[in-house]
Design a protein around this motif. Structure first.
Motif, PDB file in Angstrom:
ATOM      1  N   THR A 259       0.821  -1.196   0.000  1.00 50.56           N
ATOM      2  CA  THR A 259       0.000   0.000   0.000  1.00 50.56           C
ATOM      3  C   THR A 259       0.857   1.249   0.000  1.00 50.56           C
ATOM      4  O   THR A 259       2.070   1.186   0.174  1.00 50.56           O
ATOM      5  CB  THR A 259      -0.897   0.024   1.252  1.00 50.56           C
TER       6      THR A 259
ATOM      7  N   THR B 231      -6.743  10.106   8.803  1.00 52.72           N
ATOM      8  CA  THR B 231      -7.302   9.829   7.469  1.00 52.72           C
ATOM      9  C   THR B 231      -8.652   9.127   7.542  1.00 52.72           C
ATOM     10  O   THR B 231      -8.968   8.461   8.532  1.00 52.72           O
ATOM     11  CB  THR B 231      -6.321   8.986   6.618  1.00 52.72           C
ATOM     12  N   ASP B 232      -9.416   9.285   6.438  1.00 56.65           N
ATOM     13  CA  ASP B 232     -10.642   8.508   6.249  1.00 56.65           C
ATOM     14  C   ASP B 232     -10.470   7.549   5.071  1.00 56.65           C
ATOM     15  O   ASP B 232     -11.425   6.899   4.654  1.00 56.65           O
ATOM     16  CB  ASP B 232     -11.841   9.438   6.006  1.00 56.65           C
ATOM     17  N   GLN B 233      -9.247   7.484   4.550  1.00 56.97           N
ATOM     18  CA  GLN B 233      -8.985   6.683   3.356  1.00 56.97           C
ATOM     19  C   GLN B 233      -8.581   5.247   3.710  1.00 56.97           C
ATOM     20  O   GLN B 233      -7.770   5.039   4.621  1.00 56.97           O
ATOM     21  CB  GLN B 233      -7.850   7.313   2.538  1.00 56.97           C
ATOM     22  N   LYS B 234      -9.103   4.290   2.949  1.00 53.81           N
ATOM     23  CA  LYS B 234      -8.702   2.898   3.141  1.00 53.81           C
ATOM     24  C   LYS B 234      -7.417   2.623   2.368  1.00 53.81           C
ATOM     25  O   LYS B 234      -7.109   3.304   1.395  1.00 53.81           O
ATOM     26  CB  LYS B 234      -9.812   1.966   2.684  1.00 53.81           C
ATOM     27  N   ASN B 235      -6.673   1.628   2.861  1.00 57.62           N
ATOM     28  CA  ASN B 235      -5.436   1.188   2.200  1.00 57.62           C
ATOM     29  C   ASN B 235      -4.389   2.294   2.080  1.00 57.62           C
ATOM     30  O   ASN B 235      -3.618   2.335   1.126  1.00 57.62           O
ATOM     31  CB  ASN B 235      -5.749   0.598   0.819  1.00 57.62           C
ATOM     32  N   LEU B 236      -4.366   3.179   3.049  1.00 54.85           N
ATOM     33  CA  LEU B 236      -3.305   4.177   3.174  1.00 54.85           C
ATOM     34  C   LEU B 236      -2.710   3.990   4.579  1.00 54.85           C
ATOM     35  O   LEU B 236      -3.391   4.199   5.582  1.00 54.85           O
ATOM     36  CB  LEU B 236      -3.859   5.590   3.024  1.00 54.85           C
TER      37      LEU B 236
ATOM     38  N   THR C 153     -10.134  -2.408   3.435  1.00 56.25           N
ATOM     39  CA  THR C 153     -11.400  -2.672   2.771  1.00 56.25           C
ATOM     40  C   THR C 153     -11.862  -4.066   3.182  1.00 56.25           C
ATOM     41  O   THR C 153     -11.103  -5.019   3.092  1.00 56.25           O
ATOM     42  CB  THR C 153     -11.227  -2.634   1.236  1.00 56.25           C
TER      43      THR C 153
ATOM     44  N   TRP D 221     -14.595  15.309  10.848  1.00 55.79           N
ATOM     45  CA  TRP D 221     -15.509  14.191  10.580  1.00 55.79           C
ATOM     46  C   TRP D 221     -16.651  14.085  11.588  1.00 55.79           C
ATOM     47  O   TRP D 221     -17.358  13.099  11.619  1.00 55.79           O
ATOM     48  CB  TRP D 221     -14.721  12.877  10.571  1.00 55.79           C
TER      49      TRP D 221
ATOM     50  N   ARG E 152      -5.009  12.339   2.682  1.00 54.89           N
ATOM     51  CA  ARG E 152      -5.866  11.458   1.866  1.00 54.89           C
ATOM     52  C   ARG E 152      -5.060  10.767   0.775  1.00 54.89           C
ATOM     53  O   ARG E 152      -5.587  10.004  -0.004  1.00 54.89           O
ATOM     54  CB  ARG E 152      -7.046  12.250   1.296  1.00 54.89           C
ATOM     55  N   ASP E 153      -3.758  11.052   0.741  1.00 53.08           N
ATOM     56  CA  ASP E 153      -2.854  10.444  -0.230  1.00 53.08           C
ATOM     57  C   ASP E 153      -1.518  10.147   0.437  1.00 53.08           C
ATOM     58  O   ASP E 153      -1.276  10.581   1.559  1.00 53.08           O
ATOM     59  CB  ASP E 153      -2.611  11.405  -1.403  1.00 53.08           C
TER      60      ASP E 153
END
Ligand SMILES: [Zn+2]
Length: 224
Positions: free
Chosen positions: A33, A64-69, A222, A117, A50-51
């Motif tokens: 990842t 973060t709210d991002q998956k796979n980071l 995920t 959030w 987010r990146d």
């Protein structure tokens, strides 16, 4: 069950005695990842990512709210905190030594989650990685630099960072049974962890070990 294992959509691990030069790449490969890490500066700033981020931002907290980071925090005696909001699916990490606790980095970190959030502190679960204990943490000259609110945590020139952080988490409305702290002291157990005070890393360590740190790594997965 540990907070680190209790949620199926959370992957988290503490890597002890890793080489800073190889750790980020190794972790990224292991998790297959992108990774996000920051230039830690003992401040009170937390940021949203987010990146992928390659230590190009000065901060001590990352959310973060991002998956796979995969988020990464490095420590050697300081405290590394993992915050997970299973309701809003938000993950964050925070690094805090005495300067972070003195500047309310914990409250400011939680404020960022709430502002971004709408996270309710009562929903947050917190894991705290191995860090230095009061017996190992002598702090000469504390009276000149610590805010009055931290003076009760000093006894015989030893500062109890763990108790101070526990009380700050409580003051920030984190529920007691949502907090899990590793009982390990990085300095007492310097054969297992990199420790600034035990001098197996940092300026007084052998040259090849000076940049070595322990890493708290976490990622939202995920669920298939
Ligand atoms: Zn100790």
């Amino acid at each position: 069950m540990s907070i680190l294992e209790q949620f199926s959509d959370l992957h988290a691990r503490f890597f002890a005695r890793k080489d800073i030069l190889n750790a980020a790449q190794e972790i990224a490969e292991k998790l297959e990842t992108n990774i996000a890490w920051i230039e830690q500066v003992h401040g009170d700033r937390s940021i949203v990512v987010r990146d992928a981020l390659n230590a190009t931002e000065k901060a001590d907290g990352i959310a973060t709210d991002q998956k796979n980071l995969a988020l990464i925090i490095q420590v050697a005696d300081c405290q590394a905190f993992l915050f997970y909001d299973p309701t809003k699916k938000i993950l964050s990490l925070l690094h805090a030594g005495w300067r972070g606790l003195a500047s309310n980095a914990i409250q400011k970190h939680i404020d960022l989650l709430s502002k971004t959030w709408n996270t309710d502190p009562h929903d947050l679960f917190v894991y705290i990685a191995p860090s230095i204990c009061a017996a190992c943490y002598e702090f000469k000259g504390w009276h000149d630099v610590l805010p009055a609110a931290m003076h009760p945590y000093v006894q015989n020139d030893h500062l109890d960072l763990m108790s101070c952080a526990n009380d700050q988490l409580k003051a920030a409305d984190i529920l007691q049974d949502h907090i899990e702290r590793s009982p390990d002291c990085t300095c007492h157990m310097a054969s297992s962890y990199w420790s600034w005070r035990a001098k197996n890393t940092g300026p007084d360590a052998p040259k090849e070990d000076r940049t070595k740190r322990n890493y708290l790594v976490a990622m939202l997965k995920t669920i298939s």
